[in-house]
Design an enzyme around this catalytic site. Structure first.
Site, PDB file in Angstrom:
ATOM      1  N   HIS A  56       0.830  -1.216   0.000  1.00 22.90           N
ATOM      2  CA  HIS A  56       0.000   0.000   0.000  1.00 22.90           C
ATOM      3  C   HIS A  56       0.857   1.255   0.000  1.00 22.90           C
ATOM      4  O   HIS A  56       0.661   2.164  -0.831  1.00 22.90           O
ATOM      5  CB  HIS A  56      -0.918  -0.019   1.226  1.00 22.90           C
ATOM      6  CG  HIS A  56      -1.835   1.155   1.306  1.00 22.90           C
ATOM      7  ND1 HIS A  56      -3.108   1.139   0.775  1.00 22.90           N
ATOM      8  CD2 HIS A  56      -1.674   2.397   1.848  1.00 22.90           C
ATOM      9  CE1 HIS A  56      -3.680   2.319   0.985  1.00 22.90           C
ATOM     10  NE2 HIS A  56      -2.842   3.088   1.638  1.00 22.90           N
ATOM     11  N   GLU A  57       1.807   1.307   0.912  1.00 20.80           N
ATOM     12  CA  GLU A  57       2.643   2.508   1.015  1.00 20.80           C
ATOM     13  C   GLU A  57       3.584   2.646  -0.175  1.00 20.80           C
ATOM     14  O   GLU A  57       3.925   3.760  -0.578  1.00 20.80           O
ATOM     15  CB  GLU A  57       3.440   2.486   2.325  1.00 20.80           C
ATOM     16  CG  GLU A  57       2.583   2.451   3.587  1.00 20.80           C
ATOM     17  CD  GLU A  57       1.615   3.621   3.684  1.00 20.80           C
ATOM     18  OE1 GLU A  57       1.893   4.685   3.094  1.00 20.80           O
ATOM     19  OE2 GLU A  57       0.562   3.476   4.334  1.00 20.80           O
TER      20      GLU A  57
ATOM     21  N   HIS B 144       1.861   4.686  -2.824  1.00 23.08           N
ATOM     22  CA  HIS B 144       1.998   6.129  -2.576  1.00 23.08           C
ATOM     23  C   HIS B 144       3.393   6.615  -2.942  1.00 23.08           C
ATOM     24  O   HIS B 144       3.565   7.636  -3.611  1.00 23.08           O
ATOM     25  CB  HIS B 144       1.745   6.438  -1.100  1.00 23.08           C
ATOM     26  CG  HIS B 144       0.330   6.233  -0.650  1.00 23.08           C
ATOM     27  ND1 HIS B 144      -0.751   6.749  -1.324  1.00 23.08           N
ATOM     28  CD2 HIS B 144      -0.175   5.581   0.442  1.00 23.08           C
ATOM     29  CE1 HIS B 144      -1.864   6.419  -0.679  1.00 23.08           C
ATOM     30  NE2 HIS B 144      -1.543   5.707   0.379  1.00 23.08           N
TER      31      HIS B 144
END
Length: 377
Positions: A25-26, A29
C-alpha cells in the site's frame, strides 16, 4: 491457556501478512510520489519508535517501527504522516516548493493518494493470477446435479439437469455465480431462468435463511437453495487468461464487500460479521496451517479489503483526502486548513470507534467465561 497459546501461534503469520500488505500500500503512494517529483522523507512500516532503518540515495528514511499495525509515507511539507495538514509552506523557497506534496497540482495529489489503494488491488490481481496459473481456479458449470428434498430448490420446482442461466437479473455462467446471489439474499424471492432440455423456464425461488457460526466464531446469515454440482474441477490458466480471471475475481470480491456494507447500513445484515485484528490474526494462523496457496488467497482477499476500506470517504483515510481534493478542484482553491484539521480529528475518532467496535466483536465471539477461565485457571 489454550486461547493465549492459539493466539500467539497466529500472531507471526498475521504480522507477516499485514507487513506485506502495508508495504504494498505505502509503496503505491511512494512510487507515484517519486514519479511526480515529490521528496519522500520517511517510508515506515509500523508506527511508533523506530526499530531499525536506513537512508537511500534520495535521503528517504526507510524504517521498521515498533507497532506493526499499519504504516505511512511522510512527504516533504507534511506536518503529520497522514498528509492531512502542512507546515512551513509559506516560508518555502521555489526549489522546496518544487518537491513539496502540497504544491503539486490537484491531479498529481489525487494520483499519489489513490496509488495506495490501487496498489492493493493490483497486488491482489497479481497474486490471484499466479494462483490460477500454478494451482488453478475452482470451476463448476451452472448445472444442477442434485436437488435436496424439502429444500428451497425443490419447492421452486428445480430438477437435476437444469442449467441456471440467470438469477435476479444476473447472468450465471458458473455455479459460483449462483452461490453468490443466493447467499446474499436469504428469504428474498428471486426470479430465475433455467434451461431444461430445449426450453427456458421462468421460476421464482426464495432461498432458505441459514444462521450459523463459522470456525472463527462469526455469526453468519446466508441464503441456501439446497442444490449441488458434482462437476467441480481446478482449471489452470495461461498468463493472459489468469490475469483476466484474477481481475474478474477481484472485482467480484469488491462488489460483494460493498453489497455487504450496504446491507449492514440498511440493517438487513447484522454487524456481528465484522471482524477486527484478533479475528484476522486467528484466521491468519488457520490459513497458514492449510498451506501456502490458501495463505496467498487469504492475502489477496485482505489486500482487496484494505484497498477498499482506504477508499471510504472518511478523513485520515485516502478516500477522505480524495474527497477534499475533488472539492478543491471544484472550488478552485483548497479547503480551509482549520476545517481539514477538525475533519481529520472527527475521521480519526470514527476510525478508532470502529476499531473498538470490531475488536469487541472479536472478544464476544470467544466464550467469555471460557476465556477468563483459561487465563486464570
Amino acid at each position: 491457556m489454550e486461547f493465549l497459546t492459539g493466539f500467539a501461534g497466529s500472531l507471526i503469520p498475521f504480522l507477516l501478512i499485514l507487513t506485506v500488505l502495508v508495504f504494498v500500500h505505502e509503496l503505491g503512494h511512494y512510487w507515484v510520489a517519486r514519479r511526480a517529483g515529490v521528496r519522500v522523507e520517511v517510508f515506515s512500516v509500523g508506527f511508533g519508535p523506530e526499530l531499525f532503518g536506513w537512508n537511500d540515495k534520495h535521503d528517504t528514511r526507510w524504517k521498521v517501527s515498533a507497532i506493526p499495525l499499519g504504516g505511512y509515507v511522510k512527504m516533504y511539507g507534511d506536518a503529520d504522516p497522514a498528509s492531512a495538514t502542512s507546515e512551513g509552506l509559506e516560508e518555502m523557497t521555489p526549489d522546496q516548493k518544487a518537491v513539496s506534496f502540497h504544491y503539486k497540482s490537484v491531479k498529481q495529489r489525487i494520483a499519489i493518494v489513490a496509488a495506495g489503494p490501487a496498489a492493493n488491488f493490483i497486488f491482489a490481481i497479481v497474486v490471484l493470477a499466479g494462483l490460477f496459473m500454478v494451482v488453478g481456479q475452482r470451476y463448476a458449470p451452472a448445472t444442477i446435479d442434485e436437488v435436496m428434498p424439502e429444500s428451497a430448490a425443490a419447492a421452486a420446482g428445480l430438477e437435476a439437469g437444469d442449467r441456471v442461466l440467470e438469477i435476479a437479473g444476473t447472468e450465471v455462467t458458473r455455479f459460483g455465480d449462483l452461490q453468490i446471489v443466493v447467499r446474499e439474499n436469504p428469504g428474498t424471492a428471486l426470479p430465475m431462468i433455467v434451461r431444461r432440455g430445449d426450453a427456458d423456464l421462468n421460476l421464482t425461488i426464495t432461498p432458505k435463511e441459514i444462521v450459523t457460526e463459522d470456525r472463527f466464531g462469526n455469526t453468519l446469515r446466508f441464503g441456501q437453495l439446497g442444490v449441488r454440482s458434482n462437476n467441480v474441477a481446478m482449471i489452470k490458466h495461461g498468463p493472459l487468461d489468469a490475469l483476466w480471471s484474477a481481475t474478474v475475481e477481484t472485482y467480484s470480491m469488491t462488489a460483494q464487500t460493498l453489497r455487504a456494507v450496504g446491507q449492514m447500513i440498511t440493517g438487513s445484515r447484522g454487524t456481528e460479521e465484522l471482524g477486527g485484528p484478533i479475528k484476522i490474526a486467528q484466521m491468519s494462523g488457520e490459513v497458514a496451517k492449510q498451506g501456502w496457496d490458501t495463505t496467498f488467497w487469504f492475502m489477496a482477499v485482505l489486500s482487496v479489503n484494505l484497498g477498499l476500506i482506504n477508499l471510504f470517504p472518511i478523513p485520515v483515510l485516502d478516500g477522505g483526502h480524495l474527497v477534499f481534493y475533488a472539492l478543491e478542484a471544484i472550488r478552485g482553491r483548497p479547503l480551509n486548513e482549520r476545517f481539514r484539521e477538525y475533519a481529520s480529528v472527527a475521521g480519526l475518532s470514527l476510525v478508532i470507534a470502529l476499531m473498538v467496535f470490531v475488536t469487541w466483536n472479536d472478544i464476544v465471539s470467544i466464550s467469555f467465561v471460557q476465556k477468563i477461565g483459561e487465563i486464570f485457571g
